[in-house]
Scaffold this motif. Sequence first.
Motif, PDB file in Angstrom:
ATOM      1  N   TYR A 144       0.827  -1.201   0.000  1.00 51.18           N
ATOM      2  CA  TYR A 144       0.000   0.000   0.000  1.00 51.18           C
ATOM      3  C   TYR A 144       0.866   1.257   0.000  1.00 51.18           C
ATOM      4  O   TYR A 144       0.445   2.315  -0.438  1.00 51.18           O
ATOM      5  CB  TYR A 144      -0.865  -0.058   1.256  1.00 51.18           C
ATOM      6  CG  TYR A 144      -1.742   1.120   1.519  1.00 51.18           C
ATOM      7  CD1 TYR A 144      -3.045   1.150   1.047  1.00 51.18           C
ATOM      8  CD2 TYR A 144      -1.279   2.202   2.268  1.00 51.18           C
ATOM      9  CE1 TYR A 144      -3.867   2.230   1.302  1.00 51.18           C
ATOM     10  CE2 TYR A 144      -2.097   3.276   2.522  1.00 51.18           C
ATOM     11  CZ  TYR A 144      -3.382   3.284   2.033  1.00 51.18           C
ATOM     12  OH  TYR A 144      -4.194   4.362   2.292  1.00 51.18           O
ATOM     13  N   HIS A 145       2.097   1.100   0.482  1.00 50.72           N
ATOM     14  CA  HIS A 145       2.984   2.257   0.716  1.00 50.72           C
ATOM     15  C   HIS A 145       4.408   1.775   0.465  1.00 50.72           C
ATOM     16  O   HIS A 145       4.717   0.616   0.764  1.00 50.72           O
ATOM     17  CB  HIS A 145       2.775   2.693   2.175  1.00 50.72           C
ATOM     18  CG  HIS A 145       3.503   3.935   2.587  1.00 50.72           C
ATOM     19  ND1 HIS A 145       4.846   3.950   2.861  1.00 50.72           N
ATOM     20  CD2 HIS A 145       3.067   5.199   2.796  1.00 50.72           C
ATOM     21  CE1 HIS A 145       5.215   5.182   3.217  1.00 50.72           C
ATOM     22  NE2 HIS A 145       4.154   5.957   3.187  1.00 50.72           N
ATOM     23  N   ILE A 146       5.288   2.646  -0.029  1.00 54.51           N
ATOM     24  CA  ILE A 146       6.624   2.152  -0.396  1.00 54.51           C
ATOM     25  C   ILE A 146       7.499   1.808   0.813  1.00 54.51           C
ATOM     26  O   ILE A 146       8.449   1.050   0.685  1.00 54.51           O
ATOM     27  CB  ILE A 146       7.368   3.120  -1.359  1.00 54.51           C
ATOM     28  CG1 ILE A 146       7.534   4.516  -0.774  1.00 54.51           C
ATOM     29  CG2 ILE A 146       6.696   3.185  -2.701  1.00 54.51           C
ATOM     30  CD1 ILE A 146       8.300   5.474  -1.686  1.00 54.51           C
ATOM     31  N   VAL A 147       7.180   2.348   1.977  1.00 51.42           N
ATOM     32  CA  VAL A 147       7.958   2.017   3.173  1.00 51.42           C
ATOM     33  C   VAL A 147       7.162   1.126   4.124  1.00 51.42           C
ATOM     34  O   VAL A 147       7.705   0.220   4.745  1.00 51.42           O
ATOM     35  CB  VAL A 147       8.392   3.315   3.916  1.00 51.42           C
ATOM     36  CG1 VAL A 147       9.072   2.991   5.241  1.00 51.42           C
ATOM     37  CG2 VAL A 147       9.321   4.139   3.040  1.00 51.42           C
ATOM     38  N   THR A 148       5.891   1.382   4.243  1.00 49.60           N
ATOM     39  CA  THR A 148       5.022   0.679   5.196  1.00 49.60           C
ATOM     40  C   THR A 148       3.940  -0.059   4.402  1.00 49.60           C
ATOM     41  O   THR A 148       2.843   0.467   4.208  1.00 49.60           O
ATOM     42  CB  THR A 148       4.365   1.702   6.153  1.00 49.60           C
ATOM     43  OG1 THR A 148       5.197   2.855   6.250  1.00 49.60           O
ATOM     44  CG2 THR A 148       4.114   1.137   7.514  1.00 49.60           C
ATOM     45  N   PRO A 149       4.244  -1.282   3.951  1.00 51.01           N
ATOM     46  CA  PRO A 149       3.350  -1.939   2.977  1.00 51.01           C
ATOM     47  C   PRO A 149       1.926  -2.168   3.464  1.00 51.01           C
ATOM     48  O   PRO A 149       0.998  -2.165   2.670  1.00 51.01           O
ATOM     49  CB  PRO A 149       4.034  -3.281   2.718  1.00 51.01           C
ATOM     50  CG  PRO A 149       5.406  -3.170   3.262  1.00 51.01           C
ATOM     51  CD  PRO A 149       5.428  -2.093   4.270  1.00 51.01           C
ATOM     52  N   ALA A 150       1.764  -2.354   4.808  1.00 50.12           N
ATOM     53  CA  ALA A 150       0.414  -2.656   5.322  1.00 50.12           C
ATOM     54  C   ALA A 150      -0.123  -1.482   6.153  1.00 50.12           C
ATOM     55  O   ALA A 150      -0.858  -1.682   7.118  1.00 50.12           O
ATOM     56  CB  ALA A 150       0.440  -3.940   6.137  1.00 50.12           C
ATOM     57  N   MET A 151       0.231  -0.286   5.768  1.00 51.05           N
ATOM     58  CA  MET A 151      -0.145   0.898   6.545  1.00 51.05           C
ATOM     59  C   MET A 151      -1.659   1.060   6.704  1.00 51.05           C
ATOM     60  O   MET A 151      -2.149   1.640   7.664  1.00 51.05           O
ATOM     61  CB  MET A 151       0.422   2.142   5.854  1.00 51.05           C
ATOM     62  CG  MET A 151       0.178   3.416   6.605  1.00 51.05           C
ATOM     63  SD  MET A 151       0.516   4.816   5.575  1.00 51.05           S
ATOM     64  CE  MET A 151       1.971   5.454   6.327  1.00 51.05           C
ATOM     65  N   HIS A 152      -2.409   0.535   5.749  1.00 49.78           N
ATOM     66  CA  HIS A 152      -3.867   0.717   5.780  1.00 49.78           C
ATOM     67  C   HIS A 152      -4.572  -0.306   6.652  1.00 49.78           C
ATOM     68  O   HIS A 152      -5.796  -0.309   6.723  1.00 49.78           O
ATOM     69  CB  HIS A 152      -4.410   0.616   4.353  1.00 49.78           C
ATOM     70  CG  HIS A 152      -4.118  -0.706   3.698  1.00 49.78           C
ATOM     71  ND1 HIS A 152      -2.873  -1.279   3.707  1.00 49.78           N
ATOM     72  CD2 HIS A 152      -4.917  -1.579   3.044  1.00 49.78           C
ATOM     73  CE1 HIS A 152      -2.910  -2.439   3.073  1.00 49.78           C
ATOM     74  NE2 HIS A 152      -4.145  -2.647   2.666  1.00 49.78           N
ATOM     75  N   LYS A 153      -3.779  -1.198   7.288  1.00 48.89           N
ATOM     76  CA  LYS A 153      -4.411  -2.224   8.129  1.00 48.89           C
ATOM     77  C   LYS A 153      -4.188  -1.895   9.606  1.00 48.89           C
ATOM     78  O   LYS A 153      -3.080  -1.530  10.004  1.00 48.89           O
ATOM     79  CB  LYS A 153      -3.806  -3.598   7.822  1.00 48.89           C
ATOM     80  CG  LYS A 153      -4.226  -4.167   6.471  1.00 48.89           C
ATOM     81  CD  LYS A 153      -3.709  -5.596   6.325  1.00 48.89           C
ATOM     82  CE  LYS A 153      -4.348  -6.316   5.157  1.00 48.89           C
ATOM     83  NZ  LYS A 153      -3.816  -5.970   3.872  1.00 48.89           N
ATOM     84  N   SER A 154      -5.234  -2.063  10.395  1.00 53.04           N
ATOM     85  CA  SER A 154      -5.093  -1.874  11.846  1.00 53.04           C
ATOM     86  C   SER A 154      -4.596  -3.193  12.437  1.00 53.04           C
ATOM     87  O   SER A 154      -4.596  -4.237  11.765  1.00 53.04           O
ATOM     88  CB  SER A 154      -6.447  -1.511  12.442  1.00 53.04           C
ATOM     89  OG  SER A 154      -7.341  -2.593  12.255  1.00 53.04           O
TER      90      SER A 154
END
Length: 459
Positions: A149-159
């Motif tokens: 989802y993000h180039i540094v934090t791939p699962a940033m959209h998950k809680s």
Amino acid sequence: MKQTAEQFRIKSAEKAIDRAHRKTINFNIGKYNSVVPGGKSQFADLMLARERAKNLKWRAIESLDASLESFETEISKRGAHVLWAEDSAQALEQIRKICEAKNCRTLVKSKSMVTEEIHLNAFLESHGIESVETDLGEYIQQLDGESPYHIVTPAMHKSKEDVARLFAEKLGTAPDLNPSQLTLVARDILRAKYAEAEVGVTGANFIIADIGGVAVTENEGNGRLSCSMPKTHIVIVGIEKVIPSMTDLGLFWPLLSTFGTGQRITSYNTIITGPRQPGETDGPDEMYVILLDNGRTNILANARQRESLYCIRCGACLNACPVYKNIGGHSYAATYSGPIGSVITPNLQSLGEWKHLSHASSLCGNCTEVCAVRINLHELLLDNRHQAAVEGLAPGSEKMAWKMWRMAMLRRKWMNMANGAVKTRMINLIGKAWTKNHGKLEFPRKSFNQQWTEKNGRR
Ligand code: SF4
């Protein structure tokens, strides 16, 4: 082409009104924002550090041919094989051949956006090779069948609750595990994979021209395990990742960690200069470095866009972008999302197909403001828009709208003819998509020009 733009419009409209998504993103970016000032405090003169980094990247990119040759010569002296790939097809074929020669059935892989760019996992799967993501965020995304989802934090959209549910569904764990417990579950599974894998694949944060080294930065130690436990290590890296000298890491490492995660320095920073040497106990028997072009030389040839090759993929521009925070990383449907993705995707791939991303910006300039290496991102977005217009790629309706706008703007009488009520009706009629999820746009009854004339008696 139209389809890509239309899908972007549909997906981003859906995400922009997804309150749960917004809550998670605001929470995670809020955490990032709270720690970045701590990382920045280590620099005596932060602006100077960023300018210096930009200058070093300028030097490396302006002499890219010589820098890459120096890298190749030096790392080859220690037995690494350097391969050059013009595009993803060539890179994939090179990896396939290596895997075939090593009789590889399982491959472990650390986080690498370039492997996403060439769709390595799907390719390996189609050749019967299990490719296991070992970065926790990437592992979560792989379990869920989603791209990063993000180039540094791939699962940033998950809680954390989302991740616990996912593990329960896919791995049969209890549905209420906390983050530490979830990490232990993943660690147990992944440890076994390192021992099993015949090949390890990593990307590179930097490749170092003077010593012929590959620098990998990570927080979990999975990168080190991926490059040292399997007998064969493959590095795949974009040619723009080169820096002139090992001593430049003294600047790039803290800059990347500060702008990427707010840390003063990332937990694990490794420089790999070849396969295991005689007398050494750790490391692979063989090492390959694939230097990937895949459209980067198109950017190199474009003097205006060239500075986008300075990007160190810290992700700061994504976190700062009001558009990214609203529509999320997946709406872009491109490997690289956010402002930097909107700049480079049309130039790496095709301006005709991806020009709509140049409009995924409010042009507030926040991306340029926060960029670790001071890339003028919003100006590059404007340049892409300009180039699309020069090449006649804008749709007929857009050309017509601008024509009418120009005519009206050049005629004060036309502008004054429509009072506030007429303008309000017209705009709300034209912008129906806007009013679906927002309040109506209201214009004042009198225009600024009319108010000025009444007050000052002249136009
Ligand atoms: S463009 Fe700048 S801020 Fe964005 S990822 Fe690259 S280096 Fe970081």
